[in-house]
Design a protein around this motif. Structure first.
Motif, PDB file in Angstrom:
ATOM      1  N   VAL A   1       0.829  -1.224   0.075  1.00  0.00           N
ATOM      2  CA  VAL A   1      -0.072  -0.059   0.105  1.00  0.00           C
ATOM      3  C   VAL A   1       0.955   1.158   0.111  1.00  0.00           C
ATOM      4  O   VAL A   1       0.530   2.191  -0.551  1.00  0.00           O
ATOM      5  CB  VAL A   1      -0.786   0.038   1.381  1.00  0.00           C
ATOM      6  CG1 VAL A   1      -1.758   1.270   1.120  1.00  0.00           C
ATOM      7  CG2 VAL A   1      -1.836  -1.025   1.123  1.00  0.00           C
TER       8      VAL A   1
ATOM      9  N   HIS B   1       2.034   1.913  -3.452  1.00  0.00           N
ATOM     10  CA  HIS B   1       0.837   2.213  -4.177  1.00  0.00           C
ATOM     11  C   HIS B   1       0.891   3.746  -4.182  1.00  0.00           C
ATOM     12  O   HIS B   1       0.637   4.634  -5.124  1.00  0.00           O
ATOM     13  CB  HIS B   1      -0.251   1.560  -3.805  1.00  0.00           C
ATOM     14  CG  HIS B   1      -1.557   2.009  -4.659  1.00  0.00           C
ATOM     15  ND1 HIS B   1      -2.092   1.297  -5.633  1.00  0.00           N
ATOM     16  CD2 HIS B   1      -2.219   3.022  -4.436  1.00  0.00           C
ATOM     17  CE1 HIS B   1      -3.069   1.749  -6.224  1.00  0.00           C
ATOM     18  NE2 HIS B   1      -3.117   2.981  -5.571  1.00  0.00           N
TER      19      HIS B   1
ATOM     20  N   ALA C   1       1.396   6.580  -7.135  1.00  0.00           N
ATOM     21  CA  ALA C   1       0.196   7.446  -7.373  1.00  0.00           C
ATOM     22  C   ALA C   1       0.685   9.049  -7.498  1.00  0.00           C
ATOM     23  O   ALA C   1       0.466   9.649  -8.076  1.00  0.00           O
ATOM     24  CB  ALA C   1      -0.948   7.310  -6.635  1.00  0.00           C
TER      25      ALA C   1
ATOM     26  N   GLN D   1     -10.006   5.970  -3.376  1.00  0.00           N
ATOM     27  CA  GLN D   1     -10.105   4.937  -4.168  1.00  0.00           C
ATOM     28  C   GLN D   1      -9.376   3.586  -3.783  1.00  0.00           C
ATOM     29  O   GLN D   1      -9.621   2.622  -3.955  1.00  0.00           O
ATOM     30  CB  GLN D   1      -9.373   5.515  -5.813  1.00  0.00           C
ATOM     31  CG  GLN D   1     -10.293   6.080  -6.488  1.00  0.00           C
ATOM     32  CD  GLN D   1      -9.614   6.402  -7.729  1.00  0.00           C
ATOM     33  OE1 GLN D   1      -8.439   6.816  -7.737  1.00  0.00           O
ATOM     34  NE2 GLN D   1     -10.168   6.258  -8.863  1.00  0.00           N
ATOM     35  N   LEU D   2      -8.328   4.072  -3.247  1.00  0.00           N
ATOM     36  CA  LEU D   2      -7.406   2.876  -2.140  1.00  0.00           C
ATOM     37  C   LEU D   2      -8.438   2.063  -1.245  1.00  0.00           C
ATOM     38  O   LEU D   2      -8.297   0.975  -1.199  1.00  0.00           O
ATOM     39  CB  LEU D   2      -6.248   3.542  -1.521  1.00  0.00           C
ATOM     40  CG  LEU D   2      -5.157   2.560  -1.567  1.00  0.00           C
ATOM     41  CD1 LEU D   2      -4.745   1.726  -2.415  1.00  0.00           C
ATOM     42  CD2 LEU D   2      -4.012   3.292  -0.863  1.00  0.00           C
ATOM     43  N   GLY D   3      -9.359   2.889  -0.612  1.00  0.00           N
ATOM     44  CA  GLY D   3     -10.252   2.033   0.281  1.00  0.00           C
ATOM     45  C   GLY D   3      -9.931   2.372   1.618  1.00  0.00           C
ATOM     46  O   GLY D   3      -8.852   2.891   2.019  1.00  0.00           O
ATOM     47  N   GLU D   4     -10.926   2.096   2.616  1.00  0.00           N
ATOM     48  CA  GLU D   4     -10.724   2.137   3.941  1.00  0.00           C
ATOM     49  C   GLU D   4      -9.604   1.102   4.349  1.00  0.00           C
ATOM     50  O   GLU D   4      -9.662  -0.158   3.960  1.00  0.00           O
ATOM     51  CB  GLU D   4     -11.944   1.785   4.755  1.00  0.00           C
ATOM     52  CG  GLU D   4     -12.950   2.901   4.660  1.00  0.00           C
ATOM     53  CD  GLU D   4     -12.580   3.987   5.622  1.00  0.00           C
ATOM     54  OE1 GLU D   4     -11.963   3.942   6.556  1.00  0.00           O
ATOM     55  OE2 GLU D   4     -13.101   5.040   5.111  1.00  0.00           O
TER      56      GLU D   4
ATOM     57  N   ASP E   1     -10.907  -2.099   5.581  1.00  0.00           N
ATOM     58  CA  ASP E   1     -11.426  -2.978   4.382  1.00  0.00           C
ATOM     59  C   ASP E   1     -10.398  -3.746   3.973  1.00  0.00           C
ATOM     60  O   ASP E   1     -10.506  -5.112   3.479  1.00  0.00           O
ATOM     61  CB  ASP E   1     -12.168  -2.051   3.324  1.00  0.00           C
ATOM     62  CG  ASP E   1     -13.446  -1.668   3.998  1.00  0.00           C
ATOM     63  OD1 ASP E   1     -14.173  -2.340   4.926  1.00  0.00           O
ATOM     64  OD2 ASP E   1     -13.994  -0.663   3.222  1.00  0.00           O
ATOM     65  N   ILE E   2      -9.092  -3.153   3.580  1.00  0.00           N
ATOM     66  CA  ILE E   2      -8.042  -3.899   2.924  1.00  0.00           C
ATOM     67  C   ILE E   2      -7.412  -5.007   3.943  1.00  0.00           C
ATOM     68  O   ILE E   2      -7.259  -5.998   3.414  1.00  0.00           O
ATOM     69  CB  ILE E   2      -6.850  -2.625   2.555  1.00  0.00           C
ATOM     70  CG1 ILE E   2      -7.670  -1.802   1.520  1.00  0.00           C
ATOM     71  CG2 ILE E   2      -5.765  -3.294   2.004  1.00  0.00           C
ATOM     72  CD1 ILE E   2      -6.512  -0.481   1.557  1.00  0.00           C
TER      73      ILE E   2
END
Lengths: 116, 187
Positions: B33, B36, B40, B57-60, B63-64
């Motif tokens: 992450v 990433h 970006a 967009q990567l998310g919470e 959640d990951i």
């Protein structure tokens, strides 16, 4: 989108094969893969969850990884499909086609019946 | 919040959320992450809004982490402690040993004292009560009753004093029984 739940499940189930498909005959690093998958309509809603998926494929021997320097940023972890990954993709593709054909057939019958 | 601080906050959330993961999965996830985000930013996400959008967009983080925990039982559900009975055998023994233990070769009373002081059912105060009223329990009262105490107190006092002495250990045991509860010794 109708039947949101169904598509969430479908996405979840097919995502790893889409990843394997993108890695056939080509190496990609994580960020690149994520962006490529983002092009598929609605396939990726939470980009970050791709990384655990990739880690699992690696544990299962479907993909291999190697670190390489990059000119523009941090070192990159490159992924490529193993022979096993290629086989899994071929098997899934055959099943998927059979499945899609029968679902399409039934949906068509239903829609023709509706118009009568 | 500047873009830099958004990223820092996001990553520290991720590190925190990833804590229950096994070492290897945790390290992999954080490295992936983090790179990433760096990719970006190298690809052009620089303004605060762009960075916020990119992180969205990567998310919470949780959640990951949930995706990384797939197929793992992360945290054993905390075993539900069976409710503790108010008194175990050892506390019941205290009720018996304090007043009468002395008749078991004298050591019975000391055993009662030991059980009283090592139990978590009573506060320090209640333990002192059990110890001091009455030392050696009924044996000491019996001693007072049998020894001729005529030179200390008037004859008419003898009966009420003995009554009080007889009731005192009983009152102590009742007090201990009423007040005793698990975990009281820490109060």
């Amino acid at each position: 989108m109708v039947a949101e739940k169904v598509f969430t499940q479908l996405r979840r189930g097919t995502l790893e094969y889409c990843v394997l498909a993108l890695l056939q005959g080509e190496e990609r690093y994580g960020f690149d893969l994520v962006k490529e998958l983002g092009e598929i309509d609605g396939m990726v809603t939470t980009e970050g969850t791709i990384y655990p998926l990739l880690a699992r494929l690696r544990r299962e021997g479907m993909v291999e990884t190697s670190w390489r320097e990059s000119e523009s940023g941090p070192p990159r972890r490159y992924y490529r499909s193993t022979a096993e990954g290629g086989q899994a993709l071929a098997d899934f593709t055959a099943d998927w086609e059979r499945f899609r054909t029968s679902v399409d057939g039934i949906l068509r019958r239903g829609n023709e019946g509706r118009r009568k | 919040m500047s873009g830099e601080r958004l990223v820092t906050a996001y990553l520290s959330d991720l590190v925190l959320a990833a804590e229950p993961l096994p070492e290897e999965r945790r390290t992999d996830l954080i490295v992936d992450v983090t790179s990433h985000i760096e990719e970006a930013r190298a690809a052009g996400a620089s303004s605060e809004d762009e960075i916020r959008q990119m992180l969205k967009q990567l998310g919470e983080p949780r959640d990951i982490v949930a995706a990384a925990a797939d197929g793992l039982v992360l945290v054993e559900p905390a075993p539900v402690a069976p409710p503790q009975p108010r008194f175990r055998g050892r506390e019941i023994a205290v009720f018996f040993l304090l007043p009468f233990g002395v008749y078991i070769f004298l050591v019975g009373w000391f055993a009662g004292l030991y059980l009283l002081w090592t139990s978590d059912r009573w506060t320090g105060r209640e333990k002192w009560l059990g110890t001091l009223i009455t030392p050696f329990g009924y044996a000491s009262i019996q001693a007072i009753a049998t020894v001729d105490t005529g030179y200390v107190m008037a004859g008419w006092l003898r009966v009420p004093v003995l009554l009080v002495l007889l009731l005192a250990p009983l009152a102590t045991v009742i007090t201990l029984a009423v007040k005793g509860r698990p975990g009281r010794s820490t109060q």
